[in-house]
Structure formats: C-alpha cells, structure tokens
Write a protein that holds these residues in place. Structure first.
Motif, PDB file in Angstrom:
ATOM      1  N   ALA A   1       0.832  -1.208   0.000  1.00 52.77           N
ATOM      2  CA  ALA A   1       0.000   0.000   0.000  1.00 52.77           C
ATOM      3  C   ALA A   1       0.862   1.251   0.000  1.00 52.77           C
ATOM      4  CB  ALA A   1      -0.929  -0.004   1.210  1.00 52.77           C
ATOM      5  N   MET A   2       1.926   1.261   0.815  1.00 54.12           N
ATOM      6  CA  MET A   2       2.802   2.432   0.859  1.00 54.12           C
ATOM      7  C   MET A   2       3.554   2.595  -0.450  1.00 54.12           C
ATOM      8  SD  MET A   2       3.397   4.868   2.950  1.00 54.12           S
ATOM      9  CE  MET A   2       3.875   6.246   1.904  1.00 54.12           C
ATOM     10  N   SER A   3       3.950   1.472  -1.055  1.00 55.95           N
ATOM     11  CA  SER A   3       4.608   1.545  -2.359  1.00 55.95           C
ATOM     12  C   SER A   3       3.674   2.140  -3.406  1.00 55.95           C
ATOM     13  CB  SER A   3       5.055   0.137  -2.787  1.00 55.95           C
ATOM     14  OG  SER A   3       5.522   0.136  -4.117  1.00 55.95           O
ATOM     15  N   LEU A   4       2.415   1.749  -3.352  1.00 57.69           N
ATOM     16  CA  LEU A   4       1.423   2.261  -4.302  1.00 57.69           C
ATOM     17  C   LEU A   4       1.198   3.758  -4.098  1.00 57.69           C
ATOM     18  CD1 LEU A   4      -0.389   1.296  -6.586  1.00 57.69           C
ATOM     19  CD2 LEU A   4      -2.125   0.696  -4.892  1.00 57.69           C
ATOM     20  N   VAL A   5       1.158   4.193  -2.849  1.00 58.76           N
ATOM     21  CA  VAL A   5       0.987   5.622  -2.562  1.00 58.76           C
ATOM     22  C   VAL A   5       2.166   6.422  -3.113  1.00 58.76           C
ATOM     23  CG1 VAL A   5       1.005   7.324  -0.694  1.00 58.76           C
ATOM     24  CG2 VAL A   5      -0.520   5.352  -0.558  1.00 58.76           C
ATOM     25  N   TRP A   6       3.382   5.905  -2.934  1.00 64.19           N
ATOM     26  CA  TRP A   6       4.559   6.598  -3.467  1.00 64.19           C
ATOM     27  C   TRP A   6       4.472   6.720  -4.990  1.00 64.19           C
ATOM     28  CZ3 TRP A   6       7.666   9.827  -1.441  1.00 64.19           C
ATOM     29  CH2 TRP A   6       8.072   9.718  -0.111  1.00 64.19           C
ATOM     30  N   ARG A   7       4.033   5.648  -5.653  1.00 62.78           N
ATOM     31  CA  ARG A   7       3.929   5.693  -7.112  1.00 62.78           C
ATOM     32  C   ARG A   7       2.894   6.722  -7.561  1.00 62.78           C
ATOM     33  NH1 ARG A   7       2.644  -0.197  -8.553  1.00 62.78           N
ATOM     34  NH2 ARG A   7       2.740  -0.625  -6.324  1.00 62.78           N
ATOM     35  N   ILE A   8       1.795   6.823  -6.818  1.00 62.90           N
ATOM     36  CA  ILE A   8       0.775   7.831  -7.149  1.00 62.90           C
ATOM     37  C   ILE A   8       1.354   9.229  -6.997  1.00 62.90           C
ATOM     38  CG2 ILE A   8      -1.430   8.805  -6.435  1.00 62.90           C
ATOM     39  CD1 ILE A   8      -2.291   5.971  -5.628  1.00 62.90           C
ATOM     40  N   LEU A   9       2.074   9.459  -5.902  1.00 60.87           N
ATOM     41  CA  LEU A   9       2.669  10.780  -5.677  1.00 60.87           C
ATOM     42  C   LEU A   9       3.678  11.112  -6.770  1.00 60.87           C
ATOM     43  CD1 LEU A   9       2.988  13.294  -3.910  1.00 60.87           C
ATOM     44  CD2 LEU A   9       4.742  12.067  -2.603  1.00 60.87           C
ATOM     45  N   LEU A  10       4.501  10.140  -7.142  1.00 58.34           N
ATOM     46  CA  LEU A  10       5.484  10.374  -8.202  1.00 58.34           C
ATOM     47  C   LEU A  10       4.802  10.694  -9.528  1.00 58.34           C
ATOM     48  CD1 LEU A  10       8.153   7.634  -7.395  1.00 58.34           C
ATOM     49  CD2 LEU A  10       8.364  10.111  -7.077  1.00 58.34           C
ATOM     50  N   LEU A  11       3.683  10.028  -9.798  1.00 51.98           N
ATOM     51  CA  LEU A  11       2.946  10.324 -11.029  1.00 51.98           C
ATOM     52  C   LEU A  11       2.405  11.750 -10.996  1.00 51.98           C
ATOM     53  CD1 LEU A  11       1.714   9.503 -13.726  1.00 51.98           C
ATOM     54  CD2 LEU A  11      -0.237   8.547 -12.470  1.00 51.98           C
ATOM     55  N   TRP A  12       1.827  12.154  -9.874  1.00 55.87           N
ATOM     56  CA  TRP A  12       1.335  13.524  -9.744  1.00 55.87           C
ATOM     57  C   TRP A  12       2.468  14.520  -9.980  1.00 55.87           C
ATOM     58  CZ3 TRP A  12      -3.021  15.369  -6.066  1.00 55.87           C
ATOM     59  CH2 TRP A  12      -4.140  14.553  -6.206  1.00 55.87           C
ATOM     60  N   LEU A  13       3.616  14.281  -9.353  1.00 53.93           N
ATOM     61  CA  LEU A  13       4.741  15.214  -9.481  1.00 53.93           C
ATOM     62  C   LEU A  13       5.296  15.204 -10.906  1.00 53.93           C
ATOM     63  CD1 LEU A  13       6.661  14.665  -6.117  1.00 53.93           C
ATOM     64  CD2 LEU A  13       4.972  16.425  -6.698  1.00 53.93           C
ATOM     65  N   ALA A  14       5.292  14.033 -11.542  1.00 57.45           N
ATOM     66  CA  ALA A  14       5.766  13.961 -12.923  1.00 57.45           C
ATOM     67  C   ALA A  14       4.864  14.781 -13.841  1.00 57.45           C
ATOM     68  CB  ALA A  14       5.816  12.507 -13.383  1.00 57.45           C
ATOM     69  N   LEU A  15       3.552  14.699 -13.618  1.00 61.83           N
ATOM     70  CA  LEU A  15       2.619  15.494 -14.425  1.00 61.83           C
ATOM     71  C   LEU A  15       2.823  16.989 -14.162  1.00 61.83           C
ATOM     72  CD1 LEU A  15      -0.650  13.365 -14.099  1.00 61.83           C
ATOM     73  CD2 LEU A  15       0.819  13.606 -16.105  1.00 61.83           C
ATOM     74  N   LEU A  16       3.077  17.347 -12.903  1.00 65.82           N
ATOM     75  CA  LEU A  16       3.370  18.748 -12.594  1.00 65.82           C
ATOM     76  C   LEU A  16       4.623  19.199 -13.318  1.00 65.82           C
ATOM     77  CD1 LEU A  16       2.686  19.049  -8.747  1.00 65.82           C
ATOM     78  CD2 LEU A  16       1.380  20.052 -10.612  1.00 65.82           C
ATOM     79  N   ALA A  17       5.649  18.338 -13.331  1.00 72.76           N
ATOM     80  CA  ALA A  17       6.899  18.679 -14.007  1.00 72.76           C
ATOM     81  C   ALA A  17       6.666  18.892 -15.500  1.00 72.76           C
ATOM     82  CB  ALA A  17       7.929  17.577 -13.780  1.00 72.76           C
ATOM     83  N   VAL A  18       5.807  18.062 -16.096  1.00 74.80           N
ATOM     84  CA  VAL A  18       5.490  18.222 -17.518  1.00 74.80           C
ATOM     85  C   VAL A  18       4.836  19.577 -17.777  1.00 74.80           C
ATOM     86  CG1 VAL A  18       4.018  17.374 -19.385  1.00 74.80           C
ATOM     87  CG2 VAL A  18       5.318  15.759 -18.002  1.00 74.80           C
ATOM     88  N   PHE A  19       3.902  19.969 -16.904  1.00 80.58           N
ATOM     89  CA  PHE A  19       3.244  21.266 -17.069  1.00 80.58           C
ATOM     90  C   PHE A  19       4.240  22.408 -16.884  1.00 80.58           C
ATOM     91  CE2 PHE A  19      -0.775  18.917 -15.927  1.00 80.58           C
ATOM     92  CZ  PHE A  19      -1.397  19.146 -17.144  1.00 80.58           C
ATOM     93  N   VAL A  20       5.151  22.244 -15.919  1.00 75.83           N
ATOM     94  CA  VAL A  20       6.162  23.291 -15.681  1.00 75.83           C
ATOM     95  C   VAL A  20       7.058  23.441 -16.895  1.00 75.83           C
ATOM     96  CG1 VAL A  20       8.198  23.866 -14.321  1.00 75.83           C
ATOM     97  CG2 VAL A  20       6.139  23.068 -13.166  1.00 75.83           C
ATOM     98  N   ILE A  21       7.562  22.304 -17.429  1.00 73.97           N
ATOM     99  CA  ILE A  21       8.421  22.349 -18.602  1.00 73.97           C
ATOM    100  C   ILE A  21       7.674  22.936 -19.797  1.00 73.97           C
ATOM    101  CG2 ILE A  21       9.699  20.926 -20.245  1.00 73.97           C
ATOM    102  CD1 ILE A  21      10.290  19.007 -17.914  1.00 73.97           C
ATOM    103  N   GLY A  22       6.412  22.515 -19.947  1.00 74.49           N
ATOM    104  CA  GLY A  22       5.601  23.055 -21.041  1.00 74.49           C
ATOM    105  C   GLY A  22       5.430  24.550 -20.927  1.00 74.49           C
ATOM    106  N   GLY A  23       5.266  25.046 -19.692  1.00 78.96           N
ATOM    107  CA  GLY A  23       5.130  26.477 -19.480  1.00 78.96           C
ATOM    108  C   GLY A  23       6.395  27.230 -19.816  1.00 78.96           C
ATOM    109  N   TRP A  24       7.540  26.662 -19.437  1.00 79.47           N
ATOM    110  CA  TRP A  24       8.811  27.308 -19.759  1.00 79.47           C
ATOM    111  C   TRP A  24       9.063  27.320 -21.257  1.00 79.47           C
ATOM    112  CZ3 TRP A  24      12.040  24.457 -15.449  1.00 79.47           C
ATOM    113  CH2 TRP A  24      11.801  25.098 -14.231  1.00 79.47           C
ATOM    114  N   VAL A  25       8.747  26.192 -21.933  1.00 81.59           N
ATOM    115  CA  VAL A  25       8.981  26.113 -23.370  1.00 81.59           C
ATOM    116  C   VAL A  25       8.107  27.108 -24.118  1.00 81.59           C
ATOM    117  CG1 VAL A  25       8.735  24.629 -25.394  1.00 81.59           C
ATOM    118  CG2 VAL A  25       9.749  23.718 -23.306  1.00 81.59           C
ATOM    119  N   SER A  26       6.837  27.199 -23.693  1.00 78.29           N
ATOM    120  CA  SER A  26       5.933  28.123 -24.379  1.00 78.29           C
ATOM    121  C   SER A  26       6.281  29.570 -24.087  1.00 78.29           C
ATOM    122  CB  SER A  26       4.490  27.847 -23.946  1.00 78.29           C
ATOM    123  OG  SER A  26       4.332  28.079 -22.571  1.00 78.29           O
TER     124      SER A  26
END
Length: 297
Positions: free
Chosen positions: A272-297
C-alpha cells in the motif's frame, strides 16, 4: 506549479532530515484554542451552533492568508511570495510523514508498540489490532489527508487552498471536533467530504495508471465511484482491491520462476505504501510536464 514541486520536495526531505524541526513547526494547537474561544463567545446560540458554523472559524484565518498571499506576490520579483508559498505548503503538509508512520508499524516488535504505531494512522480500539485490508485503507485515507488533499487544493487556490484543506481536516479530528456543537461538527464533516471527493477521484485514476487498470476500474465502479455522489468510501475499496491484485501477481511471478517467495511481515501495508509513493510520483511527474511546457511556451 514549479513552486509546488519545490515545496513538496522540501516537505518530504525536511520530514526525513529534520523531523523534530518540522514537527515543532507544524503546530496546530492554536486552531483548537480558537475554536474553543468562539464556542465560549457564542453562548450556546447563534450561527456557531448552525450546520456551517465552522465557516466563522475558517474565514478570518483564510482572509489573513489571502492578504499575505496578495501582498507578497509583487515585491522583489515575487520572491517573498515564493517563500511564503513554500512555507505554507510545508506547514499544511503532514502533520507527520506517512512513510515514517508506516515504517513504525512494520518495525514494531511487540503488540503494544504496534498498537501505538497503528493508532497514529487513525485506527484505535479493536481496529488497531487488525492488519491487512484495514491497514491498507488507513494508509490511503492518511495519504489523502496528509499529502494529496493539501497538494490538490494548493494547486487550485495557492496557500489559501492548502490552509483551507488543513483546517477542514483538523475540524473533523477528535481534539477539535469535540469542541464543536453537534450541527457545526456535521457541517465540518460535510465540508471535508466536499474537499476530499475530487482528490479521491484523482488518486483512483492515478492508481489505475500505476497499478492494474482493470482491477482498479472494476473496483471503482463496484464501490459507486461512477455515481456523482459526494463520498470517498470508494477509495479504500479500490485500494484494497489493487493491493490484493498486486500481491497475487507477485506470488504468481515467483511461482513461474520456480522460486519460493520470502514471507514478509504485513505485506499489504508495504505494498500500500509503495502504491501511494507511485501515485505521488505520477502527480509530481505530471506537474513537471506542465512546468516544462510552461517554460517552453
């Protein structure tokens, strides 16, 4: 969003590197004192006794946070606002690190120590002696209240959102909830449910992406997640189903390899804790994509 990434990383790192410092910073006793003061001044009548009387306690605090957020956003190229955002998110995060509390349960060597550790996950009385499904659900409920709820509302509303969510959680916990009139307490729970619902839905979606999609989707539908009905009970149901599926798949892989699986203590809790970490990493990865997209644009 880049602020959010920095603040979340700081909250996680500080919780492990300087837990005593973070614990001393995340003090919420003032909120309980504020609720008691309002209760004493109400005289057992008025809006405070009504269903949404908790708003009287939250609005002044949120107005102060909003004012500071607005005032600090402009000077010095927004640097004071950046620091304020980070401080607020670190303050609202937690109040304890979930993975540390989970490890305390796993590492407990006697029944009394384990019950005390499980109690920090919100399971007390007879529930504190249970393992497996009850612990899995407790991990996900705590993940929502400690991490994902704060993160989601911070993304939507900034520091005001993070503080709003933390105050709503505190108002439903025993220490503060016991000071509220009955109708007020019910209103506080309803408010928290409203704030939790979108968070639980997004956690479930992320769980499907990082785990077994079919299992998660089926469990989500069976638990009523498809209905537009405020409530987060489906999250625990889906989490239990996902963990069961992953443990079964792990056992099957060992069998196919002709290996004997080493029996770990409380495997459901670890998974369960491993699954929670993976969910958090996915959320942060999506945030990173939006941040990079914002910088590129």
């Amino acid at each position: 969003m880049s602020i959010t990434l920095v603040a979340v990383v700081l909250a996680l790192v500080l919780g492990h590197v300087a837990p005593a410092l973070v614990a001393s910073f995340r003090q919420y006793a003032w909120y309980g004192a504020w609720l008691r003061w309002l209760g004493e001044r109400s005289g057992g009548a008025g809006v405070w006794q009504a269903r949404y009387g908790i708003v009287l306690a939250m609005v002044p605090v949120l107005l102060v946070v909003a004012l500071l957020q607005w005032m600090l956003d402009g000077p010095l190229y927004g640097l004071p606002g950046l620091l304020f955002d980070i401080v607020v998110l670190v303050y609202a995060w937690g109040p304890r690190d979930l993975d540390v509390d989970v490890e305390a349960v796993i590492d407990a060597h006697d029944a009394s120590t384990r019950r005390a550790a499980i109690a920090r996950l919100g399971l007390t009385g007879e529930a504190a002696t249970l393992d497996g499904p009850a612990l899995v659900e407790a991990v996900f409920v705590n993940a929502m209240q400690r991490w994902f709820g704060v993160l989601f509302w911070f993304l939507l509303l900034g520091p005001v959102g993070a503080v709003l969510y933390r105050l709503s959680v505190l108002a439903t916990q025993d220490e503060c909830a016991s000071t509220l009139p009955e109708e007020n307490r019910l209103g506080a729970r309803a408010l928290k449910t409203v704030l939790d619902w979108p968070v639980a839905q997004l956690m479930t979606l992320a769980m499907a992406l990082v785990g077994n999609f079919d299992t998660v989707f089926t469990a989500w539908r069976e638990a009523g997640g498809t209905r537009f009905q405020l409530g987060t009970g489906f999250l625990g149901y889906v989490a239990r189903a996902s963990v069961r599926c992953e443990l079964a798949e792990e056992a099957e892989e060992y069998a196919e390899e002709g290996m004997v699986q080493a029996m770990r203590e409380l495997p459901e809790l670890r998974d369960a804790m491993s699954l929670v970490w993976r969910i958090l990493l996915l959320w942060l990865a999506l945030l990173a994509v939006f941040v990079i997209g914002g910088w590129v644009s």
